[in-house]
Design an enzyme around this catalytic site. Structure first.
Site, PDB file in Angstrom:
ATOM      1  CG  ASN A  91      -1.882   1.059   0.869  1.00 30.95           C
ATOM      2  OD1 ASN A  91      -2.229   2.185  -0.050  1.00 30.95           O
ATOM      3  ND2 ASN A  91      -2.601   0.848   2.141  1.00 30.95           N
ATOM      4  NE  ARG A 105      -6.577   1.290  -0.898  1.00 30.20           N
ATOM      5  CZ  ARG A 105      -6.426   2.215  -0.907  1.00 30.20           C
ATOM      6  NH1 ARG A 105      -5.615   2.955   0.390  1.00 30.20           N
ATOM      7  NH2 ARG A 105      -7.354   3.128  -0.541  1.00 30.20           N
ATOM      8  CG  HIS A 118     -12.521   2.803   1.503  1.00 31.66           C
ATOM      9  ND1 HIS A 118     -12.863   4.118   2.153  1.00 31.66           N
ATOM     10  CD2 HIS A 118     -11.136   3.342   2.095  1.00 31.66           C
ATOM     11  CE1 HIS A 118     -12.549   4.988   2.572  1.00 31.66           C
ATOM     12  NE2 HIS A 118     -11.169   4.671   2.222  1.00 31.66           N
ATOM     13  NE  ARG A 153      -9.422  11.958   1.539  1.00 32.40           N
ATOM     14  CZ  ARG A 153      -9.337  10.855   1.736  1.00 32.40           C
ATOM     15  NH1 ARG A 153     -10.336  10.116   1.028  1.00 32.40           N
ATOM     16  NH2 ARG A 153      -8.181  10.027   2.000  1.00 32.40           N
ATOM     17  CD  GLU A 175      -7.243  -1.673   3.050  1.00 31.38           C
ATOM     18  OE1 GLU A 175      -7.679  -0.686   2.237  1.00 31.38           O
ATOM     19  OE2 GLU A 175      -7.366  -1.540   3.512  1.00 31.38           O
TER      20      GLU A 175
END
Length: 392
Positions: A8, A90, A179, A240, A379
């Site tokens: 990642n 990813r 996601h 964000r 993940e």
């Protein structure tokens, strides 16, 4: 036995896990941090629990990859590159080019770079990471696993914006979501915990971290999701803004003289929990603070999640389970309790005692019509499984 690296990558870091297959055991993990910066650090943790931290110059991603390969050999984790089935990466946004995970060659790598405009904070660093691995260990297959792939099941009524259709056809302006790797893993695990077939269950997955999204999962597929064209929209996040009126952005630009790039940068890096609280983007800091704006930021974060959960429960004509995952979702009992307290109308009966501690579990009462669960995401395992699937 085959070995798979799951990566990642960030702009100045990458996290990794090395799995053995078919037992899916983690045999090493760690990260390269502050790549290209002062005080760079490389960490490796072995399956025996020993951890080694190296403070050394890491000028670029390629140097970090070499450090990783050197340490894997040094600690006898890997003796030969032939032991690798591949390296999985990813990648946040595959646009409309990548509907599924892909073995990467130079053409596909360039396509990921070109898709950077869809996720500028993510795709470019991720593509840079892939390039570094391709250059350092060219004989090992590289696989890109896209967060957006899981959301390719969205119906046009969910992914189209109400703007002139030509901008979708000519410029690919639409909702892509994010996601997806996490949501797919968590939804399948939650269904199994509930004793239900993953393909005939209705779930709402709250992936709550510094980036946060809410996804409706119906019959094993993404039905709707809160993030849009980029990972900027949807619920309030660490830095964000989440959903924000473009007209208000135009007003700010006129008032302050900000360029469009400056304005979007503000929405990505200076907003969310940080912008509201004026203290931090980290929930742990906000919990400890006595400032009113810190408490307000947490309340807004919870409120935006509740809005999307309610909307998705209505869209799916009911819901079987609400699932919390990722950093905040897995570790902040206050956020979970806050969200659940607004969902009793759905038939959710919170188990506030169970909710006080973390870990994989049910946090609703046994007789609750709608279940609430905490499911730690994984993940990296999903990425590694995709490598095995594509390199057989």
């Amino acid at each position: 036995m085959k070995k798979v690296l799951a990566i990642n990558s960030g702009s100045s870091s990458f996290k990794y896990k090395l799995f053995s297959f078919p037992d899916e055991r983690v045999i090493a993990s760690g990260m390269a941090d502050r790549v290209g910066m002062e005080n760079a650090v490389f960490k490796i943790k072995l399956s025996n629990g020993k951890e080694y931290i190296k403070n050394t110059a890491i000028p670029n991603q390629a140097a970090a990859v070499k450090l990783l390969m050197d340490d894997l050999k040094k600690f006898n984790v890997v003796k030969d590159l032939k032991e690798f089935a591949g390296v999985g990466h990813r990648v946040v946004n595959g646009g409309e080019i990548f509907k599924d995970s892909a073995l990467i060659d130079q053409k596909k790598l360039q396509q990921i770079f070109d898709l950077g405009e869809l996720a500028p904070l993510h795709n470019i660093p991720e593509a840079t990471g892939i390039k570094a691995f391709m250059e350092t260990i060219p004989s090992v297959p590289q696989v890109a696993v896209f967060d957006t792939s899981y959301h390719t099941s969205l119906d046009p009524i969910h992914y189209l914006y109400s703007i002139p259709y030509k901008y979708y056809k000519e410029d690919s302006i639409r909702k892509y979501g994010a996601h997806g790797i996490s949501v797919e893993y968590v939804a399948h695990r939650a269904a199994r915990m509930m004793g239900k077939n993953p393909n005939i269950v209705k779930l709402i997955v709250c992936h709550l971290g510094s980036g946060a999204s809410v996804t409706a999962v119906k019959n094993g597929k993404s039905f709707d999701t809160s993030m849009g064209f980029s990972p900027l929209t949807g619920v309030t996040m660490g830095t964000r803004s989440g959903d924000f009126d473009p007209s208000a952005l135009r007003q700010l630009m006129h008032k302050t003289g900000m360029s469009i790039d400056d304005a979007v940068d503000m929405l990505n890096h200076e907003s969310g929990l940080l912008g509201i609280s004026g203290i931090s983007s980290d929930m742990r800091d906000l919990i400890e603070s006595k400032e009113k704006r810190a408490k307000l930021a947490r309340r807004i974060f919870i409120n935006r999640i509740v809005r999307y959960v309610g909307a998705y429960a209505a869209e799916m004509d009911g819901v079987d389970g609400i699932v919390f995952t990722a950093g905040v979702g897995e570790h902040d009992s206050g956020v979970r309790a806050g969200v659940m307290s607004y969902l009793k109308y759905l038939g959710l009966k919170p188990d506030y005692k169970a909710n006080r501690t973390n870990g994989e579990k049910f946090i609703s009462m046994p007789d609750s019509k709608v279940k609430a669960l905490v499911v730690p995401t994984n993940e990296e395992l999903m990425i590694a499984r995709e490598v095995i699937r594509l390199t057989r």
